[in-house]
Design a protein around this motif. Sequence first.
Motif, PDB file in Angstrom:
ATOM      1  N   TYR A  93      33.290  48.388  50.697  1.00  0.00           N
ATOM      2  CA  TYR A  93      33.334  47.164  50.275  1.00  0.00           C
ATOM      3  C   TYR A  93      32.900  46.511  52.245  1.00  0.00           C
ATOM      4  O   TYR A  93      32.755  46.329  53.389  1.00  0.00           O
ATOM      5  N   PRO A  94      32.732  44.984  51.084  1.00  0.00           N
ATOM      6  CA  PRO A  94      31.881  44.250  52.235  1.00  0.00           C
ATOM      7  C   PRO A  94      32.264  43.788  53.318  1.00  0.00           C
ATOM      8  O   PRO A  94      34.037  43.586  52.949  1.00  0.00           O
ATOM      9  N   ALA A  95      32.954  43.545  54.608  1.00  0.00           N
ATOM     10  CA  ALA A  95      33.455  43.209  55.614  1.00  0.00           C
ATOM     11  C   ALA A  95      33.141  42.181  55.832  1.00  0.00           C
ATOM     12  O   ALA A  95      31.907  42.041  56.867  1.00  0.00           O
ATOM     13  N   VAL A  96      34.361  40.859  56.042  1.00  0.00           N
ATOM     14  CA  VAL A  96      34.012  39.388  56.955  1.00  0.00           C
ATOM     15  C   VAL A  96      34.834  39.184  58.248  1.00  0.00           C
ATOM     16  O   VAL A  96      35.996  39.952  57.494  1.00  0.00           O
ATOM     17  N   GLU A  97      34.800  39.011  59.515  1.00  0.00           N
ATOM     18  CA  GLU A  97      36.002  38.378  59.929  1.00  0.00           C
ATOM     19  C   GLU A  97      35.898  36.978  60.014  1.00  0.00           C
ATOM     20  O   GLU A  97      34.910  36.981  61.021  1.00  0.00           O
ATOM     21  N   ARG A  98      36.951  36.361  59.800  1.00  0.00           N
ATOM     22  CA  ARG A  98      36.998  35.123  59.730  1.00  0.00           C
ATOM     23  C   ARG A  98      38.737  34.139  59.526  1.00  0.00           C
ATOM     24  O   ARG A  98      39.867  35.651  59.037  1.00  0.00           O
ATOM     25  N   TYR A  99      38.699  33.445  60.390  1.00  0.00           N
ATOM     26  CA  TYR A  99      39.877  32.866  61.061  1.00  0.00           C
ATOM     27  C   TYR A  99      40.799  33.718  61.282  1.00  0.00           C
ATOM     28  O   TYR A  99      42.431  34.180  60.782  1.00  0.00           O
TER      29      TYR A  99
END
Length: 348
Positions: free
Chosen positions: A123-129
């Motif tokens: 699955y896509p992964a985004v690192e934020r906050y």
Amino acid sequence: MITSNANHTMTSELPRGCTFTDEDWHVLSQYWYPVAQATEVTDKPLAAQLLDVKLVLYRSNDQVVVAKDLCFHRGAPLSKGWVENGEIVCPYHGFRYNCEGKCTAVPAHPSSKISPKLKLIVYPAVERYGLIWTTLAGTEEQIPSFPGWDDPDYINILPPNFDIAGSSGRQMEGFLDVSHFAYVHTETFGDRNNTEVPQYKVKREGNELLAEYWSTVSNYGKGQDLVAPEGFQWLREFRVFPPFAASLTVHFPGDDKLNILNCASPISARYTRLFCPITRNFDKDVPIEDTIKFNLQVFEEDREMVESQKPEDLPLDLHAEAHIPADRTSIAYRQLLTELGLGRNYTS
């Protein structure tokens, strides 16, 4: 920053033992949710769960990988394995998978061609906050905006994940509720002598809701020596990002602002993991531990209510529960969830 390969492979199959209705799961799987704090994800596999789907998270060099926690050879959980040279290793038979999910080694047959079926669901992964976000079936990135996190005038605080044996919808509605302060939060900031909820309005901005609530209810914690000027009107701005995220900006005396991002991540229909990044532009020298302790106490006060509410799921049929004028935000929130296509009777 998107940290996983864009050529991800996802599935829209319902998880085994799914606690959601088929229709609700397919709607909710299109959205993005946080599943772990970024600091939790290392080169040691981490187990997580979202919408009844068991996940494994790990870092492959500088890249975060989120995949279904399953080796398709014999169904072993990869979260019990390990990462070696950026590849995750199955603990059962040593199969290895790269960050794109492709099997690169079958130790029992090192010279044989590897079947293309031996590929992880990634699955896509985004690192934020300070959080790792993912989606099970969505395409466009849909992560809430959170002013202050990247602003050098603000400090960032990330309390520990907080588990609630209740639905994400009920938790969200509790976060948006302005009439429970005097009864649920008496140990933290509420005042039993200040119960009236002034009139306020809720606006629709695209797919988001915005509520501006003015009152004399102080946001200073009990035991603090700080007192607002007499007659000071506190502004609390709520912004809802469906299905289960909302931000709150509290305007303190002067130009001081506190921002809270409430992210209710649905582990299952009736179990929620709360992620709650916080920023503020004041009290920069106050120990962060004090802020975390205060907010965990607030979360604990809310949890007692959410875990005991019946029905456990949030009724989207507005005739299923009674409403008062103070409930404007929650009414608009329920209507918004209905527009998403979630079930009319109950949903989480």
